[in-house]
Motif scaffolding. Sequence first.
Motif, PDB file in Angstrom:
ATOM      1  N   LEU A   1       7.136  14.168   4.195  1.00  0.00           N
ATOM      2  CA  LEU A   1       7.935  13.219   4.976  1.00  0.00           C
ATOM      3  C   LEU A   1       7.060  12.069   5.490  1.00  0.00           C
ATOM      4  O   LEU A   1       7.468  10.913   5.494  1.00  0.00           O
ATOM      5  N   VAL A   2       5.815  12.421   5.901  1.00  0.00           N
ATOM      6  CA  VAL A   2       4.891  11.385   6.389  1.00  0.00           C
ATOM      7  C   VAL A   2       4.623  10.393   5.263  1.00  0.00           C
ATOM      8  O   VAL A   2       4.645   9.174   5.458  1.00  0.00           O
ATOM      9  N   GLU A   3       4.405  10.924   4.057  1.00  0.00           N
ATOM     10  CA  GLU A   3       4.125  10.068   2.908  1.00  0.00           C
ATOM     11  C   GLU A   3       5.313   9.144   2.620  1.00  0.00           C
ATOM     12  O   GLU A   3       5.144   7.953   2.372  1.00  0.00           O
ATOM     13  N   ALA A   4       6.510   9.714   2.694  1.00  0.00           N
ATOM     14  CA  ALA A   4       7.712   8.901   2.443  1.00  0.00           C
ATOM     15  C   ALA A   4       7.802   7.764   3.460  1.00  0.00           C
ATOM     16  O   ALA A   4       8.162   6.631   3.125  1.00  0.00           O
ATOM     17  N   LEU A   5       7.421   8.060   4.700  1.00  0.00           N
ATOM     18  CA  LEU A   5       7.472   7.022   5.747  1.00  0.00           C
ATOM     19  C   LEU A   5       6.433   5.933   5.497  1.00  0.00           C
ATOM     20  O   LEU A   5       6.679   4.757   5.753  1.00  0.00           O
ATOM     21  N   ARG A   6       5.263   6.347   4.990  1.00  0.00           N
ATOM     22  CA  ARG A   6       4.198   5.366   4.730  1.00  0.00           C
ATOM     23  C   ARG A   6       4.622   4.368   3.650  1.00  0.00           C
ATOM     24  O   ARG A   6       4.099   3.267   3.567  1.00  0.00           O
ATOM     25  N   GLN A   7       5.562   4.786   2.812  1.00  0.00           N
ATOM     26  CA  GLN A   7       6.045   3.889   1.744  1.00  0.00           C
ATOM     27  C   GLN A   7       7.043   2.853   2.269  1.00  0.00           C
ATOM     28  O   GLN A   7       7.376   1.912   1.572  1.00  0.00           O
ATOM     29  N   ARG A   8       7.553   3.067   3.485  1.00  0.00           N
ATOM     30  CA  ARG A   8       8.569   2.136   4.014  1.00  0.00           C
ATOM     31  C   ARG A   8       7.894   0.945   4.690  1.00  0.00           C
ATOM     32  O   ARG A   8       7.086   1.137   5.620  1.00  0.00           O
ATOM     33  N   SER A   9       8.256  -0.241   4.258  1.00  0.00           N
ATOM     34  CA  SER A   9       7.574  -1.430   4.793  1.00  0.00           C
ATOM     35  C   SER A   9       7.990  -1.743   6.234  1.00  0.00           C
ATOM     36  O   SER A   9       7.289  -2.471   6.938  1.00  0.00           O
ATOM     37  N   ASN A  10       9.122  -1.208   6.674  1.00  0.00           N
ATOM     38  CA  ASN A  10       9.570  -1.524   8.047  1.00  0.00           C
ATOM     39  C   ASN A  10       9.251  -0.403   9.041  1.00  0.00           C
ATOM     40  O   ASN A  10       9.834  -0.348  10.120  1.00  0.00           O
ATOM     41  N   VAL A  11       8.313   0.490   8.660  1.00  0.00           N
ATOM     42  CA  VAL A  11       7.931   1.568   9.594  1.00  0.00           C
ATOM     43  C   VAL A  11       6.478   1.373  10.038  1.00  0.00           C
ATOM     44  O   VAL A  11       5.581   1.223   9.212  1.00  0.00           O
ATOM     45  N   ASP A  12       6.281   1.361  11.344  1.00  0.00           N
ATOM     46  CA  ASP A  12       4.929   1.278  11.925  1.00  0.00           C
ATOM     47  C   ASP A  12       4.591   2.617  12.562  1.00  0.00           C
ATOM     48  O   ASP A  12       5.475   3.274  13.117  1.00  0.00           O
ATOM     49  N   PHE A  13       3.328   2.977  12.542  1.00  0.00           N
ATOM     50  CA  PHE A  13       2.892   4.211  13.195  1.00  0.00           C
ATOM     51  C   PHE A  13       2.066   3.854  14.426  1.00  0.00           C
ATOM     52  O   PHE A  13       1.218   2.976  14.364  1.00  0.00           O
TER      53      PHE A  13
END
Length: 300
Positions: free
Chosen positions: A182-194
């Motif tokens: 799930l973390v990896e999938a989020l890293r692929q999203r350009s509109n998600v910041d950590f």
Amino acid sequence: MYDIIIIGGGPAGLTAATYGRRAGKSVLVIEKNAFGGQITWSPKVENFPGFLSISGTELGDKLLEQAMEQGAEVELEEVSSLSLEDEVKTVHCLSGAAFQGKTVIIATGARPKPLGLPGEEELVGSGVCFCAVCDGAFYKDQDVAVAGGGNSALQDALLLSEKCRKVTLIHRRDSFRGEARLVEALRQRSNVDFMLDTRITGLLGEEQLRGIVVEHGGESRELLVTGLFVAVGHEPDLGAFSALVELDSRGYAVAGEQCLTRTPGVFVAGDCRSKTVRQLTTAAADGTAAALAACEWLDA
Ligand code: NAP
């Protein structure tokens, strides 16, 4: 009078209902909110055996359909207390309704934990949310934050990234508790910041959330968001039953694998039971064990 009354219509309660009915017992399931429980908040379930991928609401519907198909009765009521007289257990509801049973299975699950910030309670529904599936659509094209580092937070962030302009995922540590995939999938999203190693220390806005205060490395700053999705775990709500079951230091009901409590004829199943793994599969397993223990108790 019912053989088994199950309080809570999540995966544990509905599985218990199916097993109780298949053993020939009369069964009533009482749910206060939505049959299916917490799982109805999950957009996608990919770790329940037999289903490659299924939405939480669909899985909840299937569990309910299966229990009812077996003959379980269901009621939408909020239980306020449970009283015992001789062998009869009476379940009292806020509406004034009361149901009697020979055994009771408590499967009330757990509710989302708040962050505990000043003003948080007042802003629930006005920017502070606990369910991305339920409320995500209200924040279409807006900037939102998600708090937490478990599977719920990761799934919420993924879902929100499909609707919102920007999603900031804020976690208090530098590594996630939830699944790496799930973390990896989020890293692929350009509109998600950590924002890792970061704590949320304040909420901005009185009637409507307009931002949050975050602290990282000893420095505080404001982050302007219109929605904050809090996904920092759950806590049980067993207050109504605390005289009948033993609670551990975190408020979960102490019961072994057979789901027996200290009160004869009263069983506990699912996320409200003290245990180390809380998953759909372990909730269903508890429902099975509790129903079979109740049947054994009834047949003794
Ligand atoms: P969780 O796994 O307990 O994670 C809670 C997260 O919130 C942790 O990362 C924790 O940080 C953080 N947290 C706790 N208190 C906090 C506070 N006061 N301030 C800031 N952060 C705080 O809870 P969950 O994500 O709700 O998941 C519960 C269970 O359901 C898990 O077993 C999960 O795998 C399961 N689940 C499954 C699915 C599915 O699709 N099958 C979906 C959702 C959840 P730390 O990591 O630092 O402790």
